[in-house]
Design an enzyme around this catalytic site. Sequence first.
Site, PDB file in Angstrom:
ATOM      1  N   ASP A   1       0.820  -1.195   0.000  1.00  0.00           N
ATOM      2  CA  ASP A   1       0.000   0.000   0.000  1.00  0.00           C
ATOM      3  C   ASP A   1       0.868   1.265   0.000  1.00  0.00           C
ATOM      4  OD1 ASP A   1      -2.761   1.172   0.480  1.00  0.00           O
ATOM      5  OD2 ASP A   1      -1.723   1.949   2.246  1.00  0.00           O
TER       6      ASP A   1
ATOM      7  N   GLU B   1      14.543 -15.420  -0.314  1.00  0.00           N
ATOM      8  CA  GLU B   1      15.003 -16.492   0.571  1.00  0.00           C
ATOM      9  C   GLU B   1      14.027 -17.664   0.581  1.00  0.00           C
ATOM     10  OE1 GLU B   1      15.327 -14.835   4.439  1.00  0.00           O
ATOM     11  OE2 GLU B   1      16.764 -13.267   3.853  1.00  0.00           O
TER      12      GLU B   1
END
Length: 555
Positions: free
Chosen positions: A209, A260
Amino acid sequence: MTPEHDWWRTAVIYQVYPRSFADRDGDGTGDLPGITARLDHVAALGADAIWLSPFYPSPQADGGYDVAEYRTVDPMYGTDADADALIARAHELDLRVVVDLVPNHCSDQHELFQRALAAPPGSAERGMFHFRDGRGPEGDEPPNDWESMFQGPAWTRVREADGRPGQWYLHLFAPEQPDWNWDDPRVHEEFATTLRSWLDRGVDGFRVDVCDAIVKAPGLPDWPHATHGVVEPIDGVMPPMWDQEGIHDVFREWRRILDEYEGQRILCAEAWLPPERAARIVRPDEMHQAFNFAYLSLPWDADAIRATVDTSLAANQAVGAPTTWVLSNHDVMRHASRFGYEGPVELESGVGIDDPQPDRPLGLRRARAATLVMLGLPGSSYLYQGEELGLPEATTLPDEVRQDPVWERSGRAIRGRDGCRVPIPWTADEPAFGFAFGVDADTWLPQPDDFGQFAVDRQRDDPRSTLTMYRTALAVRRAHDLGAGELRWLDDLTVPGSGVLAWTNGLVAVVANAGTAPVALPDGEVLVASVPDAVQDGHLQRDAAVWVLLRAHGR
């Protein structure tokens, strides 16, 4: 579900606004168990993923975008176990799950902001936010001239522990939404922990956002210009609260965290920027997607659409990113209504009962055509809950039920975004149109009396319905891999001023008529039509669109 490799490049992602999707416990407010129970609808539609607007603890000063705790579920929506069940069910249905990240601001009830209020000026606690002394001899004027996106000053003054008026804090939105200070390393650490918390729970990505506002220009200089809508440079300078260079370092941090994890977890940027600047956010080591708000903001105008498509594709191709198309969301007037007006509309201003009303049949006809245009473009697309039903804006809401903060902050001059957030209808003949699973609940925003005609059960088996058109289009889009295709304009049809858009994407021609006269179609089989009467005597009628499987190349 799209293939694992680069799934986000072509995905159709369906936005769920939790408060208004489905209410399992019958209290009139949507919840996570309700979403889980209705996920079959999204899977049957043909979407690849869902995006969930905030369901975190919040005082609801701004529809949940005032987050008081980022790593758990607000009891109004359910429990953490309900979130886990939703993610698991979505994955069973081959739907990926994207959740909201709100990094520009939090709720004024967030523990860290409450600590900042209790701490003295100059403290480490206040350093995580933008606290400043005021201007003027008594410090009683805001630190700069910035305006809130919700009207009024972007600063609120606090009372210090001794009861005297004190410093001011920055909020680009409501006063209940203080902005984080991303110059403070502890803010980086806080959000890295939040990202990992949800990634560990199995989410597939984040819609971010107001991501282009998180870093402000040093010194917070004055900016006496309006900043609403798509934000562009003025005299070559970007506003000091938007699209500063430092945002890219933050995005790279987040990208490293996501990388990751297995499974290509994604970041999608909400940034109201022109395509050339939005493309900088989706460079290979930053975010994966950025909403194309320049495209969303367009009227039903063929020349404007072509120009923006060309600009958008060129900007994103230059950085190796897909273009991410969108027509509606929880912040703008539904496109089934805004295309019922001639020319541009104020996307976030809302419509009241005493305002000019959209032409509903015209709006829906154009909206269905615009949807085929969007879904026929290469790249990724986002859908907003209810648009597959042709749901219009609720334009006659009583003013006393409005909850968008801009309504009060504008002195009740701007009605705001409530009209696109009304709970959606599932069954025509049940209380609350099935939103509360048969319970006679008072929904948190009242549903218009005529919403039953748009209910899922009325449209599911109707071959002429908007829902059937969406399902057909998404199936054809996937079968012909249109998201991964390449656009080639049919210049003999797409003549400036004609009102016609036409291009090929692989073996499929996409043709839309926003002009005044019928258009002869290329030779082939019509795969999808926006409306049943779209084609007559081989000609595409006004305010309609089709996808045609070409019988021969060369046109």
